[in-house]
Scaffold this active site. Structure first.
Site, PDB file in Angstrom:
ATOM      1  N   ASP A 227       0.725  -1.566   0.430  1.00 14.66           N
ATOM      2  CA  ASP A 227      -0.016   0.034  -0.051  1.00 14.66           C
ATOM      3  C   ASP A 227       0.471   0.844   0.213  1.00 14.66           C
ATOM      4  O   ASP A 227       1.066   1.732   1.227  1.00 14.66           O
ATOM      5  CB  ASP A 227      -0.906  -0.508   1.048  1.00 14.66           C
TER       6      ASP A 227
ATOM      7  N   PRO B 200      10.611   8.636  -0.791  1.00 15.39           N
ATOM      8  CA  PRO B 200      10.360   7.329   0.136  1.00 15.39           C
ATOM      9  C   PRO B 200       9.443   5.768  -0.572  1.00 15.39           C
ATOM     10  O   PRO B 200      10.129   5.098   0.118  1.00 15.39           O
ATOM     11  CB  PRO B 200       9.693   7.103   1.638  1.00 15.39           C
TER      12      PRO B 200
HETATM   13  N1  SPD Z   1      -1.167   9.262  -5.760  1.00 16.01           N
HETATM   14  C1  SPD Z   1      -2.172   8.318  -5.212  1.00 16.01           C
HETATM   15  C2  SPD Z   1      -0.723   7.217  -4.918  1.00 16.01           C
HETATM   16  C3  SPD Z   1      -1.815   6.728  -3.587  1.00 16.01           C
HETATM   17  C4  SPD Z   1      -1.089   5.579  -3.753  1.00 16.01           C
HETATM   18  N2  SPD Z   1      -1.418   4.798  -1.769  1.00 16.01           N
HETATM   19  C5  SPD Z   1      -2.604   5.413  -1.251  1.00 16.01           C
HETATM   20  C6  SPD Z   1      -2.339   4.926   0.125  1.00 16.01           C
HETATM   21  C7  SPD Z   1      -3.790   4.929   1.067  1.00 16.01           C
HETATM   22  N3  SPD Z   1      -3.573   4.023   2.328  1.00 16.01           N
END
Ligand code: SPD
Length: 298
Positions: free
Chosen positions: A169, A176
């Site tokens: 995720d 990072p």
């Molecule tokens: N450009 C947005 C990308 C977001 C991907 N990850 C989102 C994390 C939510 N838990």
């Protein structure tokens, strides 16, 4: 003579502050701001939490929307329930990143999950989400949750544990999270998955990030025997179409999938259901081509 009352009517209600995320140099998304709740800089990135009229509170990292109260359910349900629905017994689940807690909240809904380990590099993201986004960051204290503040890549390359499902995720491939999009990292993930393990990693917008998507899937296909793209509609992400890479050692997304809702008593979802599980893998041609490569000339 009565004094003239002076009042400049055009000067009332002047709050007109907008957040604009550029998705390309010439296109972006505007959202009207109600209030800035938090701005700070962690050792890894700038963190903003902004209250908005249309999307509620939102978490913004390095200028990019990560999640909003209004549409977070789409991404968090889809990154979680698709792989957990495809694995016959997902007991050990690892989340890399996911500092807002939305994915963890969905993972611990599953009774089969014995332990959900979340490895987040930026402790400040977790602490600010706990403070300002409590409906998303609601599972950090769950009895089956283990939360580690570490570099996800380092954790995976040093641990001896194996996992049935690994969910990456990540934010975008800058800063990072960049390392989490590289082939070496996915090879390490493969090594830490059980013999029938599944990886799902968020794989950006097929509409705006074609180059990244193409390279990512090419690399993943060199590692995993089964690689499929699925997608969901996230209004606040670039282009609204968001993709996920389903990578598996053995199970395909449908083989073990039990559409019987009774399999998951007590799990309530707003986006995910059995029909969506199947439909999310149906790709428009331009997306299919990013995964499979261009069609061979006849
Ligand atoms: N450009 C947005 C990308 C977001 C991907 N990850 C989102 C994390 C939510 N838990």
């Amino acid at each position: 003579m009565a004094e003239e009352k002076i009042r400049e009517s055009s000067m009332s209600d002047l709050w007109n502050v907008w957040f604009c995320e550029l998705h390309r140099k010439q296109a972006g998304l505007n959202i009207k701001v109600k209030r800035f709740l938090y701005t700070g800089v962690s050792p890894f990135q700038e963190i903003n939490i902004i209250d908005t009229y249309e999307f509620g509170r939102m978490l913004v990292l390095y200028g990019s929307i990560m999640t909003t109260e209004r549409d977070e359910f789409v991404y968090h349900e889809m990154i979680t329930h698709v792989p957990l629905g495809a694995h016959p017994s997902p007991r050990q689940v690892l989340i890399i990143g996911g500092g807002d807690g939305g994915t963890l909240r969905e993972v611990v809904k599953h009774p089969d999950v014995e332990r959900a380990t979340l490895v987040e590099i930026d402790e400040m993201v977790v602490s600010k989400c706990r403070e300002y986004l409590p409906t998303i960051a609601s599972a950090f204290d769950h009895p089956r949750a283990r939360v580690l503040f570490e570099d996800g890549e380092k954790f995976l390359s040093t641990t001896r544990e194996t996992f049935d499902v690994i969910l990456v995720d990540a934010s975008d491939p800058v800063g990072p999270a960049e390392v989490l999009f590289q082939k070496e990292f996915h090879e390490t993930v493969f090594a830490r998955l059980s013999d029938d393990g599944i990886l799902v990693t968020q794989s950006e917008s097929p509409f705006f990030h074609e180059k990244t998507v193409r390279a990512l899937y090419r690399n993943l296909r060199g590692i995993f025997p089964i690689v499929r793209m699925y997608h969901a509609y996230v209004p606040t992400y670039p282009s609204g179409i968001w993709s996920f890479a389903f990578c598996s050692k053995r199970h395909d997304p449908f083989e073990r999938f039990d559409p019987d809702a009774a399999k998951w008593p007590g799990i309530r979802t707003k986006y995910y259901n059995a029909a969506i599980h199947r439909a999310a893998f149906a790709l428009p041609n331009f997306m299919n081509e990013l995964v499979e490569g261009p069609p061979r000339p006849r």
